[in-house]
Design an enzyme around this catalytic site. Structure first.
Site, PDB file in Angstrom:
ATOM      1  CG  ASN A  52      -0.168  -0.008   2.523  1.00 49.63           C
ATOM      2  OD1 ASN A  52       0.422  -1.016   2.880  1.00 49.63           O
ATOM      3  ND2 ASN A  52      -0.148   1.098   3.233  1.00 49.63           N
ATOM      4  CB  SER A  53       3.180   2.527   1.801  1.00 50.36           C
ATOM      5  OG  SER A  53       4.115   3.541   2.073  1.00 50.36           O
ATOM      6  N   GLY A  54       4.965   3.274  -0.718  1.00 50.45           N
ATOM      7  CA  GLY A  54       6.369   3.276  -1.152  1.00 50.45           C
ATOM      8  C   GLY A  54       6.709   2.303  -2.263  1.00 50.45           C
ATOM      9  CG  LEU A  55      10.723   0.813  -2.257  1.00 52.57           C
ATOM     10  CD1 LEU A  55      11.818   0.083  -1.499  1.00 52.57           C
ATOM     11  CD2 LEU A  55      11.247   1.303  -3.591  1.00 52.57           C
ATOM     12  N   GLY A  56       6.523  -0.985  -2.383  1.00 53.85           N
ATOM     13  CA  GLY A  56       5.549  -2.048  -2.618  1.00 53.85           C
ATOM     14  C   GLY A  56       4.451  -1.577  -3.553  1.00 53.85           C
ATOM     15  CB  SER A 183      18.494  -2.170   3.555  1.00 58.32           C
ATOM     16  OG  SER A 183      19.279  -1.018   3.809  1.00 58.32           O
ATOM     17  CE1 TYR A 208      14.984  -1.350   7.887  1.00 61.25           C
ATOM     18  CE2 TYR A 208      17.209  -0.680   7.279  1.00 61.25           C
ATOM     19  CZ  TYR A 208      15.902  -0.968   6.924  1.00 61.25           C
ATOM     20  OH  TYR A 208      15.528  -0.896   5.596  1.00 61.25           O
TER      21      TYR A 208
HETATM   22  N1  LIG Z   1      13.084   3.614   1.441  1.00 61.85           N
HETATM   23  C1  LIG Z   1      14.355   3.275   1.438  1.00 61.85           C
HETATM   24  O1  LIG Z   1      15.244   4.110   1.274  1.00 61.85           O
HETATM   25  C2  LIG Z   1      14.763   1.834   1.636  1.00 61.85           C
HETATM   26  C3  LIG Z   1      16.119   1.534   1.624  1.00 61.85           C
HETATM   27  C4  LIG Z   1      16.524   0.210   1.805  1.00 61.85           C
HETATM   28  C5  LIG Z   1      15.549  -0.766   1.992  1.00 61.85           C
HETATM   29  N2  LIG Z   1      14.224  -0.437   2.019  1.00 61.85           N
HETATM   30  C6  LIG Z   1      13.256  -1.524   2.240  1.00 61.85           C
HETATM   31  O2  LIG Z   1      12.185  -1.406   1.328  1.00 61.85           O
HETATM   32  C7  LIG Z   1      11.026  -2.041   1.854  1.00 61.85           C
HETATM   33  C8  LIG Z   1       9.805  -1.184   1.590  1.00 61.85           C
HETATM   34  O3  LIG Z   1       9.886   0.006   2.350  1.00 61.85           O
HETATM   35  P1  LIG Z   1       9.433   1.454   1.834  1.00 61.85           P
HETATM   36  O4  LIG Z   1      10.657   2.269   1.757  1.00 61.85           O
HETATM   37  O5  LIG Z   1       8.549   1.330   0.662  1.00 61.85           O
HETATM   38  O6  LIG Z   1       8.644   1.972   3.135  1.00 61.85           O
HETATM   39  P2  LIG Z   1       7.107   2.297   3.419  1.00 61.85           P
HETATM   40  O7  LIG Z   1       6.597   3.289   2.449  1.00 61.85           O
HETATM   41  O8  LIG Z   1       7.051   2.606   4.866  1.00 61.85           O
HETATM   42  O9  LIG Z   1       6.391   0.898   3.152  1.00 61.85           O
HETATM   43  C9  LIG Z   1       6.545  -0.173   4.054  1.00 61.85           C
HETATM   44  C10 LIG Z   1       5.357  -1.102   3.944  1.00 61.85           C
HETATM   45  O10 LIG Z   1       5.499  -2.143   4.923  1.00 61.85           O
HETATM   46  C11 LIG Z   1       4.279  -2.255   5.621  1.00 61.85           C
HETATM   47  N3  LIG Z   1       4.408  -2.829   6.957  1.00 61.85           N
HETATM   48  C12 LIG Z   1       5.070  -2.323   8.033  1.00 61.85           C
HETATM   49  N4  LIG Z   1       4.865  -3.108   9.108  1.00 61.85           N
HETATM   50  C13 LIG Z   1       4.061  -4.122   8.708  1.00 61.85           C
HETATM   51  C14 LIG Z   1       3.459  -5.228   9.361  1.00 61.85           C
HETATM   52  N5  LIG Z   1       3.620  -5.457  10.667  1.00 61.85           N
HETATM   53  N6  LIG Z   1       2.686  -6.078   8.634  1.00 61.85           N
HETATM   54  C15 LIG Z   1       2.474  -5.855   7.331  1.00 61.85           C
HETATM   55  N7  LIG Z   1       2.986  -4.809   6.665  1.00 61.85           N
HETATM   56  C16 LIG Z   1       3.762  -3.954   7.347  1.00 61.85           C
HETATM   57  C17 LIG Z   1       3.748  -0.836   5.676  1.00 61.85           C
HETATM   58  O11 LIG Z   1       2.368  -0.847   6.005  1.00 61.85           O
HETATM   59  P3  LIG Z   1       1.645   0.496   6.610  1.00 61.85           P
HETATM   60  O12 LIG Z   1       1.535   1.469   5.485  1.00 61.85           O
HETATM   61  O13 LIG Z   1       0.319  -0.037   7.067  1.00 61.85           O
HETATM   62  O14 LIG Z   1       2.514   0.984   7.715  1.00 61.85           O
HETATM   63  C18 LIG Z   1       4.033  -0.397   4.251  1.00 61.85           C
HETATM   64  O15 LIG Z   1       3.043  -0.891   3.394  1.00 61.85           O
HETATM   65  C19 LIG Z   1      11.317  -2.312   3.325  1.00 61.85           C
HETATM   66  O16 LIG Z   1      11.609  -3.689   3.486  1.00 61.85           O
HETATM   67  C20 LIG Z   1      12.577  -1.498   3.597  1.00 61.85           C
HETATM   68  O17 LIG Z   1      13.378  -2.072   4.605  1.00 61.85           O
HETATM   69  C21 LIG Z   1      13.823   0.837   1.830  1.00 61.85           C
END
Ligand SMILES: NC(=O)c1ccc[n+]([C@@H]2O[C@H](COP(=O)([O-])OP(=O)(O)OC[C@H]3O[C@@H](n4cnc5c(N)ncnc54)[C@H](OP(=O)(O)O)[C@@H]3O)[C@@H](O)[C@H]2O)c1
Ligand SMILES: *[C@@H]1O[C@H](CO)[C@@H](O)[C@H](O)[C@H]1NC(C)=O
Ligand SMILES: *[C@@H]1O[C@H](CO)[C@@H](O)[C@H](O)[C@H]1NC(C)=O
Length: 327
Positions: A52-56, A183, A208
């Protein structure tokens, strides 16, 4: 005094212009390699956690465009339905776009993971791609429903159980793929077996990094176990991406505009950041490739600690006990 202020303002303005120029100089990631033809994912079912957010969300949008049936595994139904509605509207124009389904999945609850998998196994005849994408970053010390440190619990253990429960369906749908989002920060982690729940001390950055190192060790051990099944599993780092991941990081109000400017200039957009996930999920180029680590759609090297087979096996065994699937 006035001169100094003027000079500071000029410097700030110059900096802003330079950042803007950098930003507009073009995308810093190659566009999708290995075919983005509509129809590439026709007839395939993809499950994305945290879609629902970000990369997903960006990954879901592209795989939908490529014709996949996309299951969004999300913990908050309302946020997920809202994102799904937006995605459907954005794609209403695209011919041949796939179907989108929302299902509830809270990775901080083993009960929820089990209920989710029961539903998927009952209702989905196949699963071609599983993308372990959801993640939580540097939250204050909290425990999951089952008493695990939150980041280790959600980023590693929840996905560990999820993947294991869906493995049969993935094998029956082979050739199929598992994609794990880790990451680069894994470098600062270690698997400290003596305190996996961080009860002795809690360092949110370390936890983390530890969870992201666990994602890589999990991928490598799983790849070894899946040899000969035509189910592949690869892991990636997305780079630094502007998403909601930093929700637990508090930036002082006065610094916020500067932070926003810098992130706008230097961070990837979610669409840019999602390219490697999309590539590993769909590209014919990586057919049969397994157990590897990718960044910007290319294989990258890992530090020795992420390739340690004995740590990977031990982590696997302990994770089985922790989530209660010891056979
Ligand atoms: N952004 C970066 O710079 C970066 C860098 C390296 C790695 N990553 C990795 O990329 C992945 C995606 O992150 P993002 O950056 O897209 O962040 P994000 O926008 O915060 O998205 C994270 C997603 O994970 C969900 N989530 C969190 N806790 C959860 C739970 N208990 N059960 C089910 N879903 C849960 C969130 O749901 P809600 O919306 O309901 O909270 C949201 O949909 C993560 O694994 C992160 O470690 C990101
Ligand atoms: C917390 O962990 C990070 C990453 O492992 C490390 O760099 C930092 O020094 C640690 N902080 C404390 C207070 O121990
Ligand atoms: C894996 O795929 C190859 C090539 O399509 C096929 O020959 C083989 O039988 C498959 N193996 C399994 C275990 O499904």
């Amino acid at each position: 005094m006035a001169v100094a202020t003027a000079a500071a303002l000029l410097a700030a303005l110059g900096g802003a212009l330079w950042l803007a120029a950098r930003r507009l100089a073009g995308p810093r990631v190659p566009s999708l390699r290995g075919g983005g033809d509509p129809g590439l994912m026709n007839g395939k079912t993809v499950l994305i956690t945290g879609a629902n957010s970000g990369l997903g969300r960006a990954t879901a949008a592209e795989l939908l465009r490529l014709g996949a049936r996309v299951i969004m595994g999300c913990r908050d139904r309302e946020r997920a339905e809202e994102a799904a509605g937006q995605l459907r509207r954005e794609l209403s124009e695209a011919a041949g776009a796939g179907e989108l389904v929302v299902r509830e999945l809270d990775l901080a609850s083993l009960r929820s993971v089990r209920a989710f998998c029961r539903e998927v196994l009952q209702e989905e005849p196949r699963l071609d791609v599983l993308i372990n994408n959801a993640g939580i970053f540097q939250c204050p010390y909290t425990k999951t429903e089952d008493g695990f440190e939150m980041q280790f619990g959600v980023n590693h253990l929840g996905h560990f159980l999820l993947t294991n429960l869906l493995l049969g369906l993935l094998k029956n749908s082979a050739p199929s793929r598992i994609v794990v989002v880790s990451s680069k920060l894994y470098k600062y982690g270690d698997i400290n077996f003596e305190d996996l729940n961080s009860e002795q001390s809690y360092n949110k950055s370390f936890c983390y990094s530890r969870s992201k190192l666990a994602n890589i060790l999990f991928t490598r051990e799983l790849a070894r176990r899946l040899e000969g099944t035509n189910v592949t599993v690869n892991v990636l780092h997305p780079g630094i991406v502007r998403t909601n991941l930093g929700r637990h990081i508090h930036i002082p109000l006065l610094v916020k505009p500067l932070f926003n400017l810098v992130s706008w200039a230097f961070f990837k957009t979610p669409v840019e950041g999602a390219q490697t996930s999309i590539y590993l999920a769909s590209s014919p180029e990586v057919e049969g490739v397994s157990g590897r680590y990718f960044g910007d759609c290319k294989e990258e090297e890992l530090l020795p600690k992420a390739m340690d087979e004995s740590v990977a096996r031990k982590l696997w065994d302990i994770s089985e006990v922790m989530v209660g699937i010891l056979k």
